[in-house]
Enzyme design. Sequence first.
Site, PDB file in Angstrom:
ATOM      1  N   HIS A 200      35.053  71.883 -15.251  1.00 44.36           N
ATOM      2  CA  HIS A 200      34.800  70.652 -16.195  1.00 44.36           C
ATOM      3  C   HIS A 200      34.942  70.985 -17.842  1.00 44.36           C
ATOM      4  O   HIS A 200      34.986  72.429 -17.842  1.00 44.36           O
ATOM      5  CB  HIS A 200      33.386  70.126 -15.807  1.00 44.36           C
ATOM      6  CG  HIS A 200      33.339  69.673 -14.527  1.00 44.36           C
ATOM      7  ND1 HIS A 200      33.464  68.231 -14.056  1.00 44.36           N
ATOM      8  CD2 HIS A 200      33.532  69.981 -13.005  1.00 44.36           C
ATOM      9  CE1 HIS A 200      33.374  67.778 -12.828  1.00 44.36           C
ATOM     10  NE2 HIS A 200      33.456  68.771 -12.105  1.00 44.36           N
ATOM     11  N   GLU A 291      31.239  74.846 -16.185  1.00 41.24           N
ATOM     12  CA  GLU A 291      31.717  74.069 -17.605  1.00 41.24           C
ATOM     13  C   GLU A 291      32.366  75.103 -18.346  1.00 41.24           C
ATOM     14  O   GLU A 291      31.695  75.913 -18.829  1.00 41.24           O
ATOM     15  CB  GLU A 291      30.279  73.413 -18.060  1.00 41.24           C
ATOM     16  CG  GLU A 291      29.789  72.312 -16.816  1.00 41.24           C
ATOM     17  CD  GLU A 291      30.287  71.121 -17.207  1.00 41.24           C
ATOM     18  OE1 GLU A 291      31.045  70.821 -18.065  1.00 41.24           O
ATOM     19  OE2 GLU A 291      29.913  70.322 -16.471  1.00 41.24           O
TER      20      GLU A 291
END
Length: 452
Positions: A200, A291
């Site tokens: 992400h 992330e």
Amino acid sequence: MLLLQHLSFLLKMGILSLVLLLPLVPALDFSYHHTEELEAFLKAVQKDHSNIAHLYSIGKSVQGRDLWVLALGRFPTQHRIGIPEFNYVANMHGDEAVGRELLLHLIEFLVTSDQHDPVITKLLDSTRIHILPSMNPDGFESVINASCEPLFGRFNANNKDLNRNFPDAFILNTHDIQPETEAIMNWLKNESFVLSANLHGGSLVASYPFDNGNSVTVNFLDESRTVDNDVFMHLARTYSEKHATMHKGNACNSVEYFPDGITNGYQWYMLQGGMQDYSYVWGQCFDITLEVSCCKFPQKDELPFFWNDNKNALIEYIKQVHLGVKGRVLDENDEPVPGVIVEAVGRRHICPYRTNKNGEYYLLLLPGTYALNATAPGSSSLLQELHIPDGRAKFSALTYDFVVPHLQTRPEPASCPTEPLYSSDYDKNQSATLKPAITSLVLVNIFYAVLR
């Protein structure tokens, strides 16, 4: 004539023979590759490296785009007994585009390094690696301009957040299951994945399950812990430590700080219907969320820096699939027994981990001594104490097979209802980490709920 003279010179220098030995690979630049370009690249890789690459689609998006997966390994077209299955998924949120490009460059690196880099060669010898660069191609194609917070692209074409769309182990998720989500669910059901990660953007941290929780799983630190919390923390740290900067814990803003660059998902903010929880509970696959960029859709000239920051971490994380123990459950005639529950004592999963159709089991465990319990209906449980070494150096988990004598009844196929499973009367003695919840970060949870 000049060309012939040049070739003659190269032959004398031994350069041409070296060039001819190098594998073919399509040129991959550092830019954002739209659907047609992505498909062309993946198809070219399969064509030029058919001995280790197999391209397949797990389904289609709302607008009919294929969800392409490239499988890499010595036996790319099918599962082989004893070879663990691994997957990477990116671009679940279409506007979080860095992961999409990282996985394309990872593919290029793996296929060009085979037979040249001993680590990559052994990794491909011992692992089947599935790479899905874009779970949400429709969302990606809807992004108008590259920016840190694009106005469009997060959701799929039905305006649904795919990382809120999976069945949830704690609440009844009433969202309509989207085609992309259903494709992932079927994929997990059909492949015996052991380990995975989804990429992400919007922060810089490795997040591990659970993303959701209740009084059964949430402790006084406001963490929602699984019975495999030690393994999950190790997995998150492995990626963070190999990342160029993630391990420093420096957040993308002054509000966030992540010690060692890792976080429990629930402690960060509560998320319902997330993929990493679903993979762990129903897919028997350890999954974490990576992330990888503070800016969701940075300018393309920044992509080489992201690749350099993540390259080693992406490789090191795949190696973790060789932790723990693997094996088969066989009857006295050496026939495989599917559907047998095989778990480490004290780590009973709410949806039991069972052997696949080949009678195989894979359990990710850190090095140490464990008691393994194999339970088949119609037969007494088999208990075996094992000292499990670190299998990463040899690219193989410890192998141990159970033999079930006098099996009266064949187990039913593995199944677990896709509905909330954790309730207040669940056995709270499963782990000493399970304590009453003290939820103190509600406002922070709401604030960050749109990040991932």
